[in-house]
Design an enzyme around this catalytic site. Structure first.
Site, PDB file in Angstrom:
ATOM      1  N   TYR A 150       0.853  -1.195   0.000  1.00 55.52           N
ATOM      2  CA  TYR A 150       0.000   0.000   0.000  1.00 55.52           C
ATOM      3  C   TYR A 150       0.886   1.241   0.000  1.00 55.52           C
ATOM      4  O   TYR A 150       1.957   1.231  -0.593  1.00 55.52           O
ATOM      5  CB  TYR A 150      -0.990  -0.050   1.176  1.00 55.52           C
ATOM      6  CG  TYR A 150      -2.179   0.858   0.933  1.00 55.52           C
ATOM      7  CD1 TYR A 150      -2.975   0.653  -0.199  1.00 55.52           C
ATOM      8  CD2 TYR A 150      -2.480   1.907   1.759  1.00 55.52           C
ATOM      9  CE1 TYR A 150      -4.044   1.486  -0.477  1.00 55.52           C
ATOM     10  CE2 TYR A 150      -3.549   2.751   1.496  1.00 55.52           C
ATOM     11  CZ  TYR A 150      -4.331   2.541   0.367  1.00 55.52           C
ATOM     12  OH  TYR A 150      -5.373   3.364   0.091  1.00 55.52           O
ATOM     13  N   ARG A 203      -9.234  10.350  -8.165  1.00 50.94           N
ATOM     14  CA  ARG A 203      -8.296  11.078  -7.287  1.00 50.94           C
ATOM     15  C   ARG A 203      -7.462  10.044  -6.525  1.00 50.94           C
ATOM     16  O   ARG A 203      -7.709   9.769  -5.362  1.00 50.94           O
ATOM     17  CB  ARG A 203      -9.047  11.972  -6.298  1.00 50.94           C
ATOM     18  CG  ARG A 203      -8.155  12.960  -5.551  1.00 50.94           C
ATOM     19  CD  ARG A 203      -8.857  13.549  -4.346  1.00 50.94           C
ATOM     20  NE  ARG A 203      -9.170  12.556  -3.337  1.00 50.94           N
ATOM     21  CZ  ARG A 203      -8.303  12.124  -2.411  1.00 50.94           C
ATOM     22  NH1 ARG A 203      -7.066  12.572  -2.397  1.00 50.94           N
ATOM     23  NH2 ARG A 203      -8.677  11.220  -1.517  1.00 50.94           N
ATOM     24  N   LYS A 221      -5.761  -2.185  -0.792  1.00 53.52           N
ATOM     25  CA  LYS A 221      -6.578  -1.958   0.402  1.00 53.52           C
ATOM     26  C   LYS A 221      -7.170  -3.274   0.910  1.00 53.52           C
ATOM     27  O   LYS A 221      -7.178  -3.543   2.114  1.00 53.52           O
ATOM     28  CB  LYS A 221      -7.720  -0.996   0.044  1.00 53.52           C
ATOM     29  CG  LYS A 221      -8.223  -0.161   1.189  1.00 53.52           C
ATOM     30  CD  LYS A 221      -7.472   1.158   1.234  1.00 53.52           C
ATOM     31  CE  LYS A 221      -8.011   2.097   2.260  1.00 53.52           C
ATOM     32  NZ  LYS A 221      -7.444   3.440   2.158  1.00 53.52           N
ATOM     33  N   GLU A 292     -13.492   4.605  -2.448  1.00 52.44           N
ATOM     34  CA  GLU A 292     -12.073   4.932  -2.312  1.00 52.44           C
ATOM     35  C   GLU A 292     -11.613   5.858  -3.427  1.00 52.44           C
ATOM     36  O   GLU A 292     -11.839   5.598  -4.616  1.00 52.44           O
ATOM     37  CB  GLU A 292     -11.247   3.637  -2.352  1.00 52.44           C
ATOM     38  CG  GLU A 292      -9.759   3.835  -2.213  1.00 52.44           C
ATOM     39  CD  GLU A 292      -9.355   4.257  -0.810  1.00 52.44           C
ATOM     40  OE1 GLU A 292      -8.215   4.731  -0.642  1.00 52.44           O
ATOM     41  OE2 GLU A 292     -10.157   4.077   0.126  1.00 52.44           O
ATOM     42  N   ASP A 293     -10.983   6.962  -3.048  1.00 53.64           N
ATOM     43  CA  ASP A 293     -10.339   7.889  -3.984  1.00 53.64           C
ATOM     44  C   ASP A 293     -11.293   8.424  -5.043  1.00 53.64           C
ATOM     45  O   ASP A 293     -10.965   8.479  -6.235  1.00 53.64           O
ATOM     46  CB  ASP A 293      -9.124   7.218  -4.637  1.00 53.64           C
ATOM     47  CG  ASP A 293      -7.951   7.110  -3.663  1.00 53.64           C
ATOM     48  OD1 ASP A 293      -7.988   7.779  -2.614  1.00 53.64           O
ATOM     49  OD2 ASP A 293      -7.005   6.359  -3.946  1.00 53.64           O
ATOM     50  N   ASP A 322     -13.219   5.956   3.059  1.00 51.04           N
ATOM     51  CA  ASP A 322     -12.006   5.973   3.870  1.00 51.04           C
ATOM     52  C   ASP A 322     -11.292   7.314   3.814  1.00 51.04           C
ATOM     53  O   ASP A 322     -10.698   7.750   4.796  1.00 51.04           O
ATOM     54  CB  ASP A 322     -11.066   4.855   3.421  1.00 51.04           C
ATOM     55  CG  ASP A 322      -9.932   4.638   4.394  1.00 51.04           C
ATOM     56  OD1 ASP A 322     -10.198   4.590   5.609  1.00 51.04           O
ATOM     57  OD2 ASP A 322      -8.776   4.519   3.959  1.00 51.04           O
ATOM     58  N   ASP A 323     -11.354   8.001   2.673  1.00 53.69           N
ATOM     59  CA  ASP A 323     -10.689   9.301   2.552  1.00 53.69           C
ATOM     60  C   ASP A 323     -11.333  10.339   3.469  1.00 53.69           C
ATOM     61  O   ASP A 323     -10.642  11.200   4.012  1.00 53.69           O
ATOM     62  CB  ASP A 323     -10.756   9.789   1.108  1.00 53.69           C
ATOM     63  CG  ASP A 323     -10.161   8.788   0.138  1.00 53.69           C
ATOM     64  OD1 ASP A 323      -8.983   8.437   0.316  1.00 53.69           O
ATOM     65  OD2 ASP A 323     -10.875   8.337  -0.770  1.00 53.69           O
ATOM     66  N   ASN A 467      -0.003  12.039   1.068  1.00 59.64           N
ATOM     67  CA  ASN A 467       0.669  10.895   0.454  1.00 59.64           C
ATOM     68  C   ASN A 467       0.895  11.168  -1.030  1.00 59.64           C
ATOM     69  O   ASN A 467       0.152  11.947  -1.633  1.00 59.64           O
ATOM     70  CB  ASN A 467      -0.203   9.633   0.603  1.00 59.64           C
ATOM     71  CG  ASN A 467      -0.172   9.063   1.996  1.00 59.64           C
ATOM     72  OD1 ASN A 467       0.891   8.880   2.568  1.00 59.64           O
ATOM     73  ND2 ASN A 467      -1.337   8.793   2.558  1.00 59.64           N
TER      74      ASN A 467
END
Length: 622
Positions: A150, A203, A221, A292-293, A322-323, A467
């Site tokens: 990850y 993203r 993930k 996610e993203d 999660d973001d 990140n």
């Protein structure tokens, strides 16, 4: 099986040695004494059972098909009995290697590779042919391998994903599947999916729109869901929802694996997403879906719609971003833990003032989660929001007729400060106790800014959370140097330990969502949660903050050590499941199960080891 006494009477293993007995002793021994002596002799000669009591797994595959299935394949570990009954004799080298030797060989090969991206490619190839060894080495070497499978390595892997693509893993759904989503989802071979991670690639970390190449994120993930959270690998599903890309490089790349069309927007986009979610609701009604993203312009809308609004019309799907939620919960945990390191309590949140660099979905999500924590500790919403300043590329979010804010940003807009102020000016006027970076802007935390934080606080919180590593707002060494070693530090990507001027070594902490999402996934999977509420997220933060040992805190850590991730995941899962039961969001458990939650959850956790394989039905002739 006969009792030992009866076995000895029917077939004695060997004569009793009575030659050394004292004269007359044999005649004085009772029948019971003789039986006990015979039994002892039998036990001494019996060899202990060295087989396995594991329940065999019944499979439909046979022969070469088994070697092609990473869930079943054991490689050189197949013993001769399995090779015969499964049609594998002659298909493998003759020597049988034990599980420990296989793992040792993989780690030896892995550590010999020159770069992290080479290690990523090697370990993902292993993932594609032997999931048991893959998850075993990940679990046993989590601190070493998590940064490879990850962040930060997965970012570079995603940029090369299409060039290295050689085996499909997960579902690749696109605009071309509109009207056929139910059929496409039905093609996934596993009928009991518990956890899925879905992205549209808009993203990816701090790298922007990577389109279909972003599939590396759901795959990575879910590896952590399995190894850290104990979700069985056949019950996870990575999903790429390809609605195009606005990345000009990808649009003109002849080797790009995704749709070479401009990204869908507005109603068309949400129609595709909603059809996918409806297909998931029908086939996997108890699944936990992590978004996610997704880009900031849609992330909140999607989360709020499927978490709250849509539940009023159709049966709920348990969703999580999660973001937004994970990053917020783990950052809140870091602040709580830092307060404990200062000799305070996790309940001293209302006294903090927070300056956030970055006002996208992650920045707003983190601020919202911390504000929610403050409200749970007694502040009103207005009081909690007054403890925040958010700064984006245009400066401080404050009242300004020339600036447009999203619905989520509006609640953080200051009315008592000047719009567009720089980070340093805001720091001088607002005097925050916490400085957080979610801007993906490398070097944004200048020496002047960090020293200003140190001037205003005995122990300033410095959290550069962007990140991958190259996007961090400052390094750990800079944070400690510019605060004269006083900083309470955590970062989004890992940094090496820092030696202070007095010789003390400070072990940096990574503000890593992996302390949060695997436990949430475990609880959602086992307790069959219908919703992840704000109070459940707050409970995860408290669980992580309380998971550190005194030795961890003495070394400067604000998060647990990664090697303890399974224990942390259990703590988080218990906290989430308890709240789900109390709030009526669990389909599987009731209040009477609360005292036994830890045991119930631990029994359901996947541990990677081999089990015997047998064919479910006999093969047809021919």
């Amino acid at each position: 099986m006969l009792p030992l006494g009866k076995m000895a009477g029917k077939a004695r293993v060997g004569p009793l040695n009575l030659s050394s007995a004292a004269p007359g002793l044999y005649r004085a021994m009772s029948l019971q004494d003789l039986q006990r002596e015979e039994t002892a002799a039998v036990r001494a000669r019996l060899q202990p059972w060295r087989g396995t009591n594991l329940t065999p797994l019944r499979i439909k595959s046979h022969g070469h098909q088994i070697l092609q299935n990473p869930l079943y394949n054991k490689g050189t570990h197949f013993d001769m009995g399995e090779r015969d009954r499964l049609g594998l004799r002659g298909l493998l080298p003759p020597r049988v290697l034990d599980f420990a030797t296989q793992k040792e060989l993989v780690m030896k090969n892995l550590r010999s590779l020159p770069s992290n991206i080479d290690k990523y490619v090697y370990i993902e190839n292993l993932h594609d042919y032997n999931e048991t060894v893959y998850h075993a080495i990940l679990l046993e070497n989590m601190e070493e391998l998590a940064p490879i499978v990850y962040t930060p390595t997965v970012g570079d892997a995603c940029k090369q994903f299409g060039y290295r693509f050689n085996r499909a893993r997960g579902l690749y759904l696109s605009v071309a599947d509109k009207g056929h989503m139910h059929a496409a989802v039905g093609n996934w071979p596993h009928i009991d999916v518990h956890v899925m991670v879905v992205t549209d690639g808009s993203r990816i970390l701090g790298l922007g729109d990577l389109g279909a190449n972003g599939m590396g994120i759901p795959i990575g993930k879910l590896s952590l869901y399995c190894a850290a959270g104990g979700i069985p690998p056949h019950r996870v599903l990575p999903v790429m929802l390809d609605v195009g890309t606005d990345n000009e490089t990808l649009l003109n790349d002849k080797f790009y694996i995704g749709l070479q069309k401009k990204r869908l927007r507005g109603g068309e986009y949400f129609e595709v997403l909603d059809e996918f979610m409806d297909a998931i609701r029908c086939r996997y009604p108890n699944a936990f879906v992590q978004f996610e993203d997704f880009s900031s312009d849609v992330a909140y809308k999607i989360l709020n719609y499927y978490r709250d609004d849509e539940c009023e019309k159709r049966s709920p799907v348990c969703v999580f971003n999660d973001d937004i939620q994970g990053t917020g919960a783990i950052t809140l945990a870091g602040i709580m833990s830092g307060l404990v390191n200062m000799g305070q309590s996790v309940h001293n949140l209302p006294e903090q003032r927070v300056l956030v660099a970055g006002a996208g979905s992650a920045g707003v999500g983190v601020a919202s989660m911390i504000a929610q924590g403050m409200m749970m500790q007694g502040l009103s919403e207005e009081e909690a929001l007054s403890r925040f300043c958010l700064v984006d590329a245009d400066g401080l979010l404050a009242t300004d007729p020339n600036r447009k804010y999203t619905l989520e940003q509006k609640k953080f807009v200051r009315t008592d400060m000047k719009s567009g102020m720089s980070l340093l000016d805001v720091c001088k006027e607002f005097k925050p106790t916490v400085l957080m970076g979610l801007s993906s802007c490398s070097g944004l935390f200048t020496e002047d800014l960090v020293r200003e934080m140190a001037n205003n606080n005995a122990r300033p919180f410095i959290f550069p959370l962007s990140n991958p590593t190259k996007n961090a707002e400052c390094t750990a060494e800079q944070a400690y140097e510019w605060t004269d070693g006083k900083a309470i530090f955590a970062s989004g990507s890992p940094f090496d330990p820092v030696t202070l001027k007095n010789g003390k070594v400070m072990y940096t902490s990574q503000c890593n969502n992996m302390f949060i999402f695997p436990g949430i996934g475990l609880a959602a999977s086992v307790a069959k949660c219908t919703k992840i509420s704000d109070t459940m997220l707050y409970a995860t933060s408290v669980a992580v903050a309380n998971a550190l040992s005194d030795a961890d805190r003495e070394e400067g850590r604000v998060y647990p050590q990664v090697k303890n991730i399974r224990e942390v995941s259990i703590d988080v899962a218990v906290a989430v499941a308890r709240k789900a039961i109390e709030e009526g969001h669990s389909k599987a458990y009731s209040a009477r199960d609360i005292p036994d939650l830890r045991e119930l959850l631990m029994k359901k956790m996947y541990t990677p080891y081999y089990v015997p394989l047998v064919e479910r039905t006999a093969r047809r002739a021919g």
